[in-house]
Design a protein around this motif. Structure first.
Motif, PDB file in Angstrom:
ATOM      1  N   ARG A  14      31.682  21.866  50.718  1.00  0.00           N
ATOM      2  CA  ARG A  14      32.228  22.021  49.371  1.00  0.00           C
ATOM      3  C   ARG A  14      32.868  23.398  49.234  1.00  0.00           C
ATOM      4  O   ARG A  14      32.673  24.284  50.049  1.00  0.00           O
ATOM      5  CB  ARG A  14      31.165  21.810  48.310  1.00  0.00           C
ATOM      6  CG  ARG A  14      30.078  22.855  48.269  1.00  0.00           C
ATOM      7  CD  ARG A  14      28.998  22.458  47.260  1.00  0.00           C
ATOM      8  NE  ARG A  14      28.032  23.511  47.105  1.00  0.00           N
ATOM      9  CZ  ARG A  14      27.939  24.287  46.053  1.00  0.00           C
ATOM     10  NH1 ARG A  14      28.741  24.133  45.037  1.00  0.00           N
ATOM     11  NH2 ARG A  14      27.024  25.231  45.982  1.00  0.00           N
ATOM     12  N   TRP A  15      33.630  23.557  48.150  1.00  0.00           N
ATOM     13  CA  TRP A  15      34.284  24.812  47.826  1.00  0.00           C
ATOM     14  C   TRP A  15      33.342  25.660  46.986  1.00  0.00           C
ATOM     15  O   TRP A  15      32.624  25.136  46.136  1.00  0.00           O
ATOM     16  CB  TRP A  15      35.564  24.540  47.042  1.00  0.00           C
ATOM     17  CG  TRP A  15      36.620  23.922  47.893  1.00  0.00           C
ATOM     18  CD1 TRP A  15      36.751  22.604  48.187  1.00  0.00           C
ATOM     19  CD2 TRP A  15      37.661  24.602  48.573  1.00  0.00           C
ATOM     20  NE1 TRP A  15      37.826  22.414  49.016  1.00  0.00           N
ATOM     21  CE2 TRP A  15      38.405  23.615  49.258  1.00  0.00           C
ATOM     22  CE3 TRP A  15      38.049  25.931  48.665  1.00  0.00           C
ATOM     23  CZ2 TRP A  15      39.508  23.938  50.034  1.00  0.00           C
ATOM     24  CZ3 TRP A  15      39.157  26.247  49.425  1.00  0.00           C
ATOM     25  CH2 TRP A  15      39.869  25.255  50.098  1.00  0.00           C
ATOM     26  N   MET A  16      33.337  26.973  47.240  1.00  0.00           N
ATOM     27  CA  MET A  16      32.480  27.870  46.463  1.00  0.00           C
ATOM     28  C   MET A  16      32.957  29.317  46.615  1.00  0.00           C
ATOM     29  O   MET A  16      33.823  29.616  47.423  1.00  0.00           O
ATOM     30  CB  MET A  16      31.017  27.714  46.884  1.00  0.00           C
ATOM     31  CG  MET A  16      30.742  27.952  48.340  1.00  0.00           C
ATOM     32  SD  MET A  16      29.079  27.469  48.885  1.00  0.00           S
ATOM     33  CE  MET A  16      28.042  28.189  47.680  1.00  0.00           C
ATOM     34  N   TRP A  17      32.360  30.194  45.818  1.00  0.00           N
ATOM     35  CA  TRP A  17      32.722  31.605  45.858  1.00  0.00           C
ATOM     36  C   TRP A  17      32.104  32.273  47.080  1.00  0.00           C
ATOM     37  O   TRP A  17      30.954  32.040  47.434  1.00  0.00           O
ATOM     38  CB  TRP A  17      32.241  32.321  44.596  1.00  0.00           C
ATOM     39  CG  TRP A  17      33.074  31.968  43.417  1.00  0.00           C
ATOM     40  CD1 TRP A  17      32.747  31.130  42.395  1.00  0.00           C
ATOM     41  CD2 TRP A  17      34.389  32.450  43.135  1.00  0.00           C
ATOM     42  NE1 TRP A  17      33.794  31.036  41.502  1.00  0.00           N
ATOM     43  CE2 TRP A  17      34.811  31.849  41.927  1.00  0.00           C
ATOM     44  CE3 TRP A  17      35.258  33.317  43.780  1.00  0.00           C
ATOM     45  CZ2 TRP A  17      36.048  32.091  41.367  1.00  0.00           C
ATOM     46  CZ3 TRP A  17      36.495  33.556  43.221  1.00  0.00           C
ATOM     47  CH2 TRP A  17      36.883  32.949  42.030  1.00  0.00           C
ATOM     48  N   CYS A  18      32.888  33.124  47.706  1.00  0.00           N
ATOM     49  CA  CYS A  18      32.436  33.939  48.826  1.00  0.00           C
ATOM     50  C   CYS A  18      32.735  35.392  48.461  1.00  0.00           C
ATOM     51  O   CYS A  18      33.789  35.694  47.897  1.00  0.00           O
ATOM     52  CB  CYS A  18      33.170  33.549  50.108  1.00  0.00           C
ATOM     53  SG  CYS A  18      32.495  34.346  51.582  1.00  0.00           S
ATOM     54  N   TYR A  19      31.799  36.270  48.755  1.00  0.00           N
ATOM     55  CA  TYR A  19      31.921  37.679  48.363  1.00  0.00           C
ATOM     56  C   TYR A  19      32.078  38.575  49.575  1.00  0.00           C
ATOM     57  O   TYR A  19      31.500  38.324  50.641  1.00  0.00           O
ATOM     58  CB  TYR A  19      30.676  38.109  47.576  1.00  0.00           C
ATOM     59  CG  TYR A  19      30.576  37.423  46.245  1.00  0.00           C
ATOM     60  CD1 TYR A  19      31.068  38.021  45.091  1.00  0.00           C
ATOM     61  CD2 TYR A  19      30.019  36.162  46.129  1.00  0.00           C
ATOM     62  CE1 TYR A  19      31.009  37.377  43.867  1.00  0.00           C
ATOM     63  CE2 TYR A  19      29.950  35.507  44.912  1.00  0.00           C
ATOM     64  CZ  TYR A  19      30.448  36.125  43.791  1.00  0.00           C
ATOM     65  OH  TYR A  19      30.386  35.485  42.584  1.00  0.00           O
ATOM     66  N   LEU A  20      32.831  39.630  49.381  1.00  0.00           N
ATOM     67  CA  LEU A  20      33.019  40.671  50.374  1.00  0.00           C
ATOM     68  C   LEU A  20      32.168  41.850  49.913  1.00  0.00           C
ATOM     69  O   LEU A  20      32.358  42.355  48.803  1.00  0.00           O
ATOM     70  CB  LEU A  20      34.500  41.054  50.437  1.00  0.00           C
ATOM     71  CG  LEU A  20      34.945  42.018  51.503  1.00  0.00           C
ATOM     72  CD1 LEU A  20      34.728  41.420  52.886  1.00  0.00           C
ATOM     73  CD2 LEU A  20      36.424  42.336  51.317  1.00  0.00           C
ATOM     74  N   LEU A  21      31.213  42.247  50.763  1.00  0.00           N
ATOM     75  CA  LEU A  21      30.282  43.320  50.383  1.00  0.00           C
ATOM     76  C   LEU A  21      30.447  44.531  51.292  1.00  0.00           C
ATOM     77  O   LEU A  21      30.429  44.406  52.524  1.00  0.00           O
ATOM     78  CB  LEU A  21      28.834  42.824  50.478  1.00  0.00           C
ATOM     79  CG  LEU A  21      28.475  41.780  49.447  1.00  0.00           C
ATOM     80  CD1 LEU A  21      27.516  40.771  50.002  1.00  0.00           C
ATOM     81  CD2 LEU A  21      27.886  42.461  48.241  1.00  0.00           C
ATOM     82  N   LEU A  22      30.573  45.688  50.673  1.00  0.00           N
ATOM     83  CA  LEU A  22      30.545  46.959  51.392  1.00  0.00           C
ATOM     84  C   LEU A  22      29.079  47.317  51.527  1.00  0.00           C
ATOM     85  O   LEU A  22      28.399  47.575  50.527  1.00  0.00           O
ATOM     86  CB  LEU A  22      31.293  48.039  50.610  1.00  0.00           C
ATOM     87  CG  LEU A  22      31.255  49.449  51.200  1.00  0.00           C
ATOM     88  CD1 LEU A  22      31.943  49.482  52.558  1.00  0.00           C
ATOM     89  CD2 LEU A  22      31.896  50.435  50.236  1.00  0.00           C
ATOM     90  N   LEU A  23      28.563  47.276  52.760  1.00  0.00           N
ATOM     91  CA  LEU A  23      27.131  47.496  52.962  1.00  0.00           C
ATOM     92  C   LEU A  23      26.729  48.926  52.615  1.00  0.00           C
ATOM     93  O   LEU A  23      27.456  49.885  52.893  1.00  0.00           O
ATOM     94  CB  LEU A  23      26.729  47.179  54.400  1.00  0.00           C
ATOM     95  CG  LEU A  23      26.887  45.728  54.846  1.00  0.00           C
ATOM     96  CD1 LEU A  23      26.397  45.556  56.284  1.00  0.00           C
ATOM     97  CD2 LEU A  23      26.154  44.772  53.922  1.00  0.00           C
ATOM     98  N   ASP A  24      25.570  49.044  52.021  1.00  0.00           N
ATOM     99  CA  ASP A  24      24.990  50.343  51.716  1.00  0.00           C
ATOM    100  C   ASP A  24      24.668  51.040  53.037  1.00  0.00           C
ATOM    101  O   ASP A  24      24.239  50.391  53.988  1.00  0.00           O
ATOM    102  CB  ASP A  24      23.706  50.135  50.901  1.00  0.00           C
ATOM    103  CG  ASP A  24      23.146  51.441  50.404  1.00  0.00           C
ATOM    104  OD1 ASP A  24      23.470  51.801  49.255  1.00  0.00           O
ATOM    105  OD2 ASP A  24      22.395  52.104  51.162  1.00  0.00           O
ATOM    106  N   PRO A  25      24.852  52.363  53.126  1.00  0.00           N
ATOM    107  CA  PRO A  25      24.555  53.068  54.380  1.00  0.00           C
ATOM    108  C   PRO A  25      23.107  52.892  54.833  1.00  0.00           C
ATOM    109  O   PRO A  25      22.814  53.006  56.024  1.00  0.00           O
ATOM    110  CB  PRO A  25      24.843  54.542  54.052  1.00  0.00           C
ATOM    111  CG  PRO A  25      25.751  54.507  52.879  1.00  0.00           C
ATOM    112  CD  PRO A  25      25.433  53.257  52.130  1.00  0.00           C
TER     113      PRO A  25
END
Length: 180
Positions: A145-156
């Motif tokens: 199915r279609w859904m939201w995908c997020y781009l995350l800048l990882l915490d150090p």
């Protein structure tokens, strides 16, 4: 449905039908005939087939070509053909613009701190977290199915930050992170 062999054999030289069969043009024409039902005659179907073959050839991905050539050289063309037959295209509804406009709003905003939801058997506290820097509406094949995908800048301080700066995650795999 058209009787391809009779029509082609009447107008083309011997061997032409075999060449069309060997290169998959007959199978393509049959599929197009089933798809278009009675909307086009034989000559239109023949022209549509030729147009599609030209389009496929002009838009051939060179990376794929290299992989196919390697499979043929290694004597594994049949295996590759089986894998290609199993692959599915991303299903897009016929009313795609309406489909995307009716999508549920994303749950998380840019700048929010999120973490991956821990797996049930994994309570080690070693889950990654980061700040949302982007999102897109994409097809998740594992969920079909279609859904939201997020781009995350990882915490150090995130466990994977030593080797990964940015990561993606599906909305259902994330939760808000409260740093205790």
């Amino acid at each position: 449905m058209f009787d391809y062999q009779r029509k082609i054999l009447q107008t083309e030289p011997p061997g032409y039908l075999k060449a069309l069969e060997d290169f998959g043009a007959i199978a393509l024409m049959q599929k197009l005939a089933r798809t278009t039902a009675k909307e086009c005659d034989f000559q239109q179907l023949f022209s549509l087939t030729a147009l599609l073959i030209k389009h496929f050839a002009a838009n051939l991905n060179c990376d794929w070509l290299t992989a196919y050539l390697y499979a043929v050289q290694m004597g594994r063309a049949e295996e590759l053909s089986g894998i290609l037959a199993m692959s599915n295209a991303v299903p897009l509804p016929a009313d795609s613009p309406a489909f995307f406009l009716e999508a549920q709003p994303s749950r998380y905003r840019f700048g929010e701190v999120l973490r991956w939801i821990p797996l049930e058997d994994e309570e080690t506290g070693l889950n990654d977290w980061g700040i949302v820097i982007g999102r897109f509406y994409g097809y998740a094949p594992e969920r079909c199915r279609w859904m939201w995908c997020y781009l995350l800048l990882l915490d150090p301080d995130s466990p994977s930050a030593r080797w990964c700066v940015v990561d993606t995650a599906w909305e259902n795999d994330l939760e808000r992170y409260d740093d205790e």
